[in-house]
Motif scaffolding. Sequence first.
Motif, PDB file in Angstrom:
ATOM      1  N   HIS A 137       0.819  -1.209   0.000  1.00 56.93           N
ATOM      2  CA  HIS A 137       0.000   0.000   0.000  1.00 56.93           C
ATOM      3  C   HIS A 137       0.854   1.260   0.000  1.00 56.93           C
ATOM      4  O   HIS A 137       0.459   2.281  -0.575  1.00 56.93           O
ATOM      5  CB  HIS A 137      -0.938  -0.007   1.211  1.00 56.93           C
ATOM      6  CG  HIS A 137      -1.830  -1.210   1.273  1.00 56.93           C
ATOM      7  ND1 HIS A 137      -2.638  -1.602   0.223  1.00 56.93           N
ATOM      8  CD2 HIS A 137      -2.027  -2.125   2.260  1.00 56.93           C
ATOM      9  CE1 HIS A 137      -3.305  -2.691   0.564  1.00 56.93           C
ATOM     10  NE2 HIS A 137      -2.949  -3.023   1.797  1.00 56.93           N
ATOM     11  N   ASN A 167       1.749   1.881  -3.490  1.00 54.16           N
ATOM     12  CA  ASN A 167       0.561   2.373  -4.190  1.00 54.16           C
ATOM     13  C   ASN A 167       0.296   3.847  -3.891  1.00 54.16           C
ATOM     14  O   ASN A 167      -0.231   4.574  -4.729  1.00 54.16           O
ATOM     15  CB  ASN A 167      -0.665   1.559  -3.792  1.00 54.16           C
ATOM     16  CG  ASN A 167      -0.949   0.412  -4.739  1.00 54.16           C
ATOM     17  OD1 ASN A 167      -0.317   0.273  -5.787  1.00 54.16           O
ATOM     18  ND2 ASN A 167      -1.925  -0.410  -4.381  1.00 54.16           N
ATOM     19  N   LYS A 205      -0.526   6.425 -13.487  1.00 52.26           N
ATOM     20  CA  LYS A 205       0.208   5.756 -12.413  1.00 52.26           C
ATOM     21  C   LYS A 205      -0.105   4.271 -12.406  1.00 52.26           C
ATOM     22  O   LYS A 205      -1.268   3.865 -12.484  1.00 52.26           O
ATOM     23  CB  LYS A 205      -0.176   6.371 -11.059  1.00 52.26           C
ATOM     24  CG  LYS A 205       0.533   5.781  -9.855  1.00 52.26           C
ATOM     25  CD  LYS A 205       0.086   6.478  -8.586  1.00 52.26           C
ATOM     26  CE  LYS A 205       0.754   5.912  -7.354  1.00 52.26           C
ATOM     27  NZ  LYS A 205       0.309   6.594  -6.113  1.00 52.26           N
ATOM     28  N   ILE A 215      -0.678   0.898 -10.484  1.00 50.86           N
ATOM     29  CA  ILE A 215      -1.085   0.534  -9.129  1.00 50.86           C
ATOM     30  C   ILE A 215      -1.167  -0.989  -9.011  1.00 50.86           C
ATOM     31  O   ILE A 215      -1.367  -1.695  -9.992  1.00 50.86           O
ATOM     32  CB  ILE A 215      -2.448   1.167  -8.748  1.00 50.86           C
ATOM     33  CG1 ILE A 215      -3.569   0.658  -9.658  1.00 50.86           C
ATOM     34  CG2 ILE A 215      -2.354   2.689  -8.785  1.00 50.86           C
ATOM     35  CD1 ILE A 215      -4.957   1.116  -9.225  1.00 50.86           C
ATOM     36  N   THR A 251      -5.361   8.205 -12.653  1.00 52.37           N
ATOM     37  CA  THR A 251      -5.799   8.449 -11.276  1.00 52.37           C
ATOM     38  C   THR A 251      -6.122   9.920 -11.035  1.00 52.37           C
ATOM     39  O   THR A 251      -5.637  10.808 -11.734  1.00 52.37           O
ATOM     40  CB  THR A 251      -4.703   8.038 -10.271  1.00 52.37           C
ATOM     41  OG1 THR A 251      -3.647   9.014 -10.291  1.00 52.37           O
ATOM     42  CG2 THR A 251      -4.127   6.672 -10.600  1.00 52.37           C
ATOM     43  N   ARG A 269      -4.531   8.100  -6.740  1.00 49.77           N
ATOM     44  CA  ARG A 269      -5.208   7.001  -6.073  1.00 49.77           C
ATOM     45  C   ARG A 269      -6.455   6.596  -6.849  1.00 49.77           C
ATOM     46  O   ARG A 269      -7.018   7.386  -7.610  1.00 49.77           O
ATOM     47  CB  ARG A 269      -5.579   7.382  -4.632  1.00 49.77           C
ATOM     48  CG  ARG A 269      -6.307   8.703  -4.517  1.00 49.77           C
ATOM     49  CD  ARG A 269      -6.642   9.070  -3.094  1.00 49.77           C
ATOM     50  NE  ARG A 269      -7.915   8.487  -2.685  1.00 49.77           N
ATOM     51  CZ  ARG A 269      -8.418   8.575  -1.456  1.00 49.77           C
ATOM     52  NH1 ARG A 269      -7.730   9.201  -0.512  1.00 49.77           N
ATOM     53  NH2 ARG A 269      -9.583   8.038  -1.164  1.00 49.77           N
TER      54      ARG A 269
END
Length: 361
Positions: free
Chosen positions: A62, A65, A100, A102, A114, A118
């Motif tokens: 995470h 990420n 990005k 992930i 994203t 995120r």
Amino acid sequence: MTGRRFDRRGFLKAGGWGLMSAIGLSSARAATVSAPVTTSSSPAGSHGAMTGNMITQGEVDHARNGFDPTAMLTDWDTGRVSRLANGQRLREYTITAIDKEIEIAPGLFFPAWTYNGRVPGPSLRATEGDRIRIRFVNAGSHVHTLHFHGIHSARMDGVPGAGEVAPGEAFTYEFDAEPFGCHLYHCHSLPLKRHIHKGLYGAFIVDPDPQRHPEHEPAARSRLLGSEANARWQEFVMVMNGFDTNFDEENEIYAVNSVAHAYVNRPIRLERARPVRIYLINVTEFDPVNSLHLHANFFDYYDHGTTLTPTLRTVDTVMQCQAQRGILEFSFADHEPGQYMFHAHQSEFVELGWMSLFEVV
């Protein structure tokens, strides 16, 4: 991808996660997802036994990420708050589109687009009647927008010709937060299915102003973030999504908040005495509906969250088409402590990542 076509039904027939480590994915970087866990090796202890070992082995990084699905449940972005000259509350946000990669399951990577790095993007939260001002910066490689499900002018609609932003440019959206409810925002550039599927979406929650709803003032106040009544509640935002890892318009991974089986490996902790409210949003592409089923309990459901009285009472399963959303309210006050499942009630979705647990304490 080399040698054989990878599709989700072949994936299941061949043993799912074991197959994934044996083949390559054109959209993933050296995908290395392993076979399902056993209870003896699972970092989640007995969770593998509870789910019939239908969970992924290992942990997603995470930190790499840049987002954590457990933190995402409650990390409301309320913006920078000030007052306009007329006394209206102003909430200002900055959202940046970024390309990005992930990790969506242990060792399986997805080339995402994203908002703020995120997927889903930040969970924006405001109060009914607030002025919303969002500076949108496109640092990605394609044109993008922010389209809000709410009430606003045509020039703020975030569609081609009205707020579409080229790479390297920016645009400011401004409107009042109306109506109250559980909403979302997403990119509306073309092709629409690609921009949504790649990860450009997020929650937009508008709390009711209790003063505007005297006939339902206690219910409105219970939804108002920061109020004493709201503090009683355990509130979570859950965005149901899927990932087509080989771009054949069928999803190979399903999840809540983007990481397969995230809430099996780390069950969501609930205090038995406090009621639960879930802001549930479906943005799954390539499937007509997604669903949530709660084990051993029932909930009241508020479709789109735009009412203060339930649209469905005492149900344990709800279906949503893409962009549909709603609020679930329930309690475990009369239950014994323990682990309680919730998941999609499409079995294929469960096996491919959309299985979760509550830990009632």
